[in-house]
Scaffold this active site. Structure first.
Site, PDB file in Angstrom:
ATOM      1  N   LYS A   1       0.920  -1.207   0.134  1.00  0.00           N
ATOM      2  CA  LYS A   1      -0.027  -0.029  -0.109  1.00  0.00           C
ATOM      3  C   LYS A   1       0.811   1.324  -0.002  1.00  0.00           C
ATOM      4  CE  LYS A   1      -4.125   1.631   0.292  1.00  0.00           C
ATOM      5  NZ  LYS A   1      -5.321   1.553  -0.490  1.00  0.00           N
TER       6      LYS A   1
ATOM      7  N   ASP B   1      -1.221 -11.986   6.641  1.00  0.00           N
ATOM      8  CA  ASP B   1      -2.029 -12.694   7.380  1.00  0.00           C
ATOM      9  C   ASP B   1      -3.504 -12.493   6.767  1.00  0.00           C
ATOM     10  OD1 ASP B   1      -3.108 -13.703   9.471  1.00  0.00           O
ATOM     11  OD2 ASP B   1      -2.680 -12.074  10.748  1.00  0.00           O
TER      12      ASP B   1
END
Ligand code: NAD
Length: 336
Positions: A173, A230
């Protein structure tokens, strides 16, 4: 010489799936001496610290662990033992192969899904550095270092080269976290230049999530910092039939701990409903790590064969078998 392995059954469904995985590993005939190390909420609270010394001592001796999940209280209580263990042993690479099993009915049954996720395992927002700077204002530190980013990127590219994987996509990001994710992505680019035979791409994590659902068959190797890794792992597990079937390995320079992607599943614990496939396939990764290639193949083939037959599957994948019922079917197949 037997192999020595620290067995950490964990809690919730952990002891049920650990017992199933141990039975399956032993049925392959491989010589393993298990060193059992209990780890659960009561032990942590009594010890007053996240990782009991006997657990670390055992892993120091064996260097290899097979681990069930351990519950971490939400929004209160002690630090995650899973995070603490990965940091204590510097298990920097979390490797999660996501592959459809034969015969399993999922929403994506007609699509060939076969990807491997590499998640950085030691830093990012899992640094545990949170502060309430004034009442009702909290900061949580995202730590990204060049050392850890280069290390996970190198590990993923080397794996891709060894295993004839064609494409790595780094997920980030960096449009928003320009410094933190910017550093991660710069490290991935730098390492990619040393592996010209492997195609390198980048995707922003929100777009990557959509692409994973729209076109899962286009993904090969995914390389991510800790938190995105995750989340994306669970998303990817959903594509191939859920958390019951996706294995994993936490790899360091000197130690390795093999565990499923799933958690302790308190909603089904103690009911014989847990699917032990994910931990059995984690044990397959462990056997390969021990260079027990034949035993690994035997167990993997047996699991696939039970899925292909489709008669002894657990509820999460559309069957009505219990944990023990599925495990017995795998054992019968191994023994021929
Ligand atoms: P979870 O993975 O335990 O469960 C999510 C859902 O998937 C539940 O509905 C559960 O029943 C199902 N599920 C998971 N594993 C399954 C299996 N083997 N067979 C059949 N169904 C299965 O996630 P959660 O409920 O968010 O977390 C529970 C606890 O586990 C939390 O305390 C969390 O911190 C902990 N956790 C531990 C680990 C670990 O030890 N490595 C990893 C993730 C979560």
């Amino acid at each position: 010489m037997p192999h020595y392995c620290t067995l950490i059954p964990g809690d919730g469904i952990g002891p049920e799936v650990a017992q199933a995985a141990v039975r399956a590993v032993e049925a392959t005939g491989v010589d393993i001496c298990w060193r059992r190390a209990e780890l659960n909420e009561a032990i942590i609270l009594e010890a007053g610290k996240t990782l009991p010394q006997y657990l670390l001592d055992s892993l120091e001796e064996t260097k290899i662990g097979l681990k069930g999940p351990v519950t971490t209280p939400v929004a209160t209580g002690f630090q995650s033992v899973n995070v603490a263990l990965r940091k204590a042993l510097d298990l920097f690479a979390n490797v999660r192969p996501v592959k459809a099993l034969p015969g399993i009915k999922t929403r994506f049954a007609d699509v060939r899904i076969d990807m491997v996720i590499f998640r950085e395992n030691t830093e990012d927002l899992y640094s545990g550095l949170e502060h309430e700077i004034v009442k009702d204002v909290v900061t949580s530190l995202k730590v990204i270092t060049r050392t850890a980013s280069m290390r996970i990127a190198r590990y993923a590219f080397e794996y891709a080269k060894r295993n004839d994987r064609k494409t790595i996509v780094a997920i980030h990001k960096a449009n928003i976290m320009k410094l933190a994710d910017g550093l991660f992505i710069r490290c991935c680019r730098e390492v990619s230049q040393q592996f010209p035979e492997i195609a390198y791409k980048e995707l922003i994590v929100d777009n990557a999530s959509m692409q994973l659902v729209m076109r899962p068959e286009t993904f090969d190797v995914l390389l991510l910092p800790n938190l995105y890794g995750d989340i994306v792992s669970d998303l990817a597990a959903g594509l191939v039939g859920g958390l019951g079937i996706v294995p994993g390995a936490n790899m360091g320079e000197t130690h390795a701990v093999f565990e499923a992607v799933h958690g302790s599943a308190p909603d089904i614990a103690g009911q014989g409903k847990a699917n032990p496939t994910a931990l059995m396939l984690s044990a397959v990764m462990m056997l390969r790590h021990m260079a027990e290639v034949d035993a690994a193949r035997k167990l993997e083939n047996a699991v696939e064969s039970v899925y292909r037959e489709g008669k002894h599957l657990t509820r999460d994948v559309g069957g009505d078998s219990t944990t023990a019922g599925f495990t017995d079917a795998v054992l019968r197949t191994i023994r021929g």
